[in-house]
Motif scaffolding. Structure first.
Motif, PDB file in Angstrom:
ATOM      1  N   GLU A  57      16.753  27.160  20.919  1.00  0.00           N
ATOM      2  CA  GLU A  57      16.976  27.105  22.366  1.00  0.00           C
ATOM      3  C   GLU A  57      18.359  26.554  22.683  1.00  0.00           C
ATOM      4  O   GLU A  57      19.011  27.031  23.618  1.00  0.00           O
ATOM      5  CB  GLU A  57      15.896  26.265  23.044  1.00  0.00           C
ATOM      6  CG  GLU A  57      14.623  27.036  23.307  1.00  0.00           C
ATOM      7  CD  GLU A  57      13.746  26.343  24.322  1.00  0.00           C
ATOM      8  OE1 GLU A  57      14.114  26.341  25.517  1.00  0.00           O
ATOM      9  OE2 GLU A  57      12.693  25.813  23.913  1.00  0.00           O
ATOM     10  N   GLN A  58      18.825  25.555  21.916  1.00  0.00           N
ATOM     11  CA  GLN A  58      20.174  25.012  22.128  1.00  0.00           C
ATOM     12  C   GLN A  58      21.210  26.130  22.037  1.00  0.00           C
ATOM     13  O   GLN A  58      22.099  26.232  22.878  1.00  0.00           O
ATOM     14  CB  GLN A  58      20.516  23.973  21.052  1.00  0.00           C
ATOM     15  CG  GLN A  58      19.862  22.635  21.178  1.00  0.00           C
ATOM     16  CD  GLN A  58      20.215  21.796  19.953  1.00  0.00           C
ATOM     17  OE1 GLN A  58      19.378  21.623  19.078  1.00  0.00           O
ATOM     18  NE2 GLN A  58      21.425  21.294  19.890  1.00  0.00           N
ATOM     19  N   GLN A  61      20.829  28.819  24.925  1.00  0.00           N
ATOM     20  CA  GLN A  61      21.333  28.323  26.206  1.00  0.00           C
ATOM     21  C   GLN A  61      22.860  28.231  26.203  1.00  0.00           C
ATOM     22  O   GLN A  61      23.508  28.564  27.202  1.00  0.00           O
ATOM     23  CB  GLN A  61      20.701  26.969  26.532  1.00  0.00           C
ATOM     24  CG  GLN A  61      19.230  27.109  26.887  1.00  0.00           C
ATOM     25  CD  GLN A  61      18.492  25.798  26.961  1.00  0.00           C
ATOM     26  OE1 GLN A  61      19.018  24.730  26.678  1.00  0.00           O
ATOM     27  NE2 GLN A  61      17.220  25.867  27.337  1.00  0.00           N
ATOM     28  N   GLN A  64      24.030  31.833  26.564  1.00  0.00           N
ATOM     29  CA  GLN A  64      23.871  32.345  27.925  1.00  0.00           C
ATOM     30  C   GLN A  64      24.879  31.703  28.883  1.00  0.00           C
ATOM     31  O   GLN A  64      25.342  32.358  29.817  1.00  0.00           O
ATOM     32  CB  GLN A  64      22.454  32.132  28.431  1.00  0.00           C
ATOM     33  CG  GLN A  64      22.229  32.873  29.751  1.00  0.00           C
ATOM     34  CD  GLN A  64      20.874  32.649  30.329  1.00  0.00           C
ATOM     35  OE1 GLN A  64      20.345  31.539  30.271  1.00  0.00           O
ATOM     36  NE2 GLN A  64      20.301  33.692  30.905  1.00  0.00           N
TER      37      GLN A  64
END
Length: 184
Positions: A57-58, A61, A64
């Motif tokens: 997820e790090q 994100q 993105q």
């Protein structure tokens, strides 16, 4: 169609640790570097899927933030394999007999006594693969080495390896971006 596979950055843990399903953070500087490289390499407007584990997820994100054209979705099917009682142990400290017992029945035996059998892992990743192919769209998965290896098998038409010897052994570096191409 292209599926881009992006491995998370190195975790903040000792080298040689078994941490499949463990939710460890990744090195922030290495995460930024991997996001920078992937942002420059990925085509516009593709779907971005990530494992729910924070090391992925790090990176998703960060990617993105650099590429707001990528739509981010969390997909639990992209989690790494659960190694049961081996989680958090050094690979070197896992007894040879324990490891050999898993390898002897690689598809069905749960690693670490109660972990996720390869059969279940491949079915989970295979479901994500099938959904990607049905979408008809390019995508990127921010994920783990095990999921990347499973996707390599799936790209070759292998839904379940016959034995541990059939599991891809090629090196997959932290932060590596790899493209798999498939017909819709």
């Amino acid at each position: 169609m292209t599926l881009w596979l992006l491995r998370h950055a190195p975790v903040l843990a000792e080298t040689g640790l078994c941490y499949g399903a463990s939710d460890l953070r990744a090195d922030p500087a290495a995460t930024r570097a991997a996001a920078d490289a992937a942002a420059a390499a990925l085509p516009q407007g593709i779907a971005l899927f990530t494992s729910p584990l924070q090391r992925c997820e790090q990176l998703a994100q960060s990617l993105q933030a650099l590429r707001p054209d990528l739509t981010l979705q969390i997909d639990p099917r992209l989690r790494e394999m659960d190694f049961g009682a081996w989680e958090g142990r050094r690979w070197a400290d896992i007894g040879r007999a324990e490891f050999d017992g898993w390898i002897a029945d690689f598809a069905n035996a749960p690693p670490g006594g109660q972990g996720e059998p390869v059969r279940d892992f491949m079915a989970r990743v295979g479901a994500a693969w099938d959904d990607w192919r049905a979408s008809g769209r390019d995508a990127v998965w921010v994920t783990h080495a095990g999921v990347m290896r499973a996707a390599l098998l799936l790209s070759r038409g292998v839904r379940l390896p016959a034995s541990a010897a059939d599991w891809p052994a090629e090196a997959l570096d932290f932060g590596e971006l790899r493209a798999l191409r498939a017909n819709p």
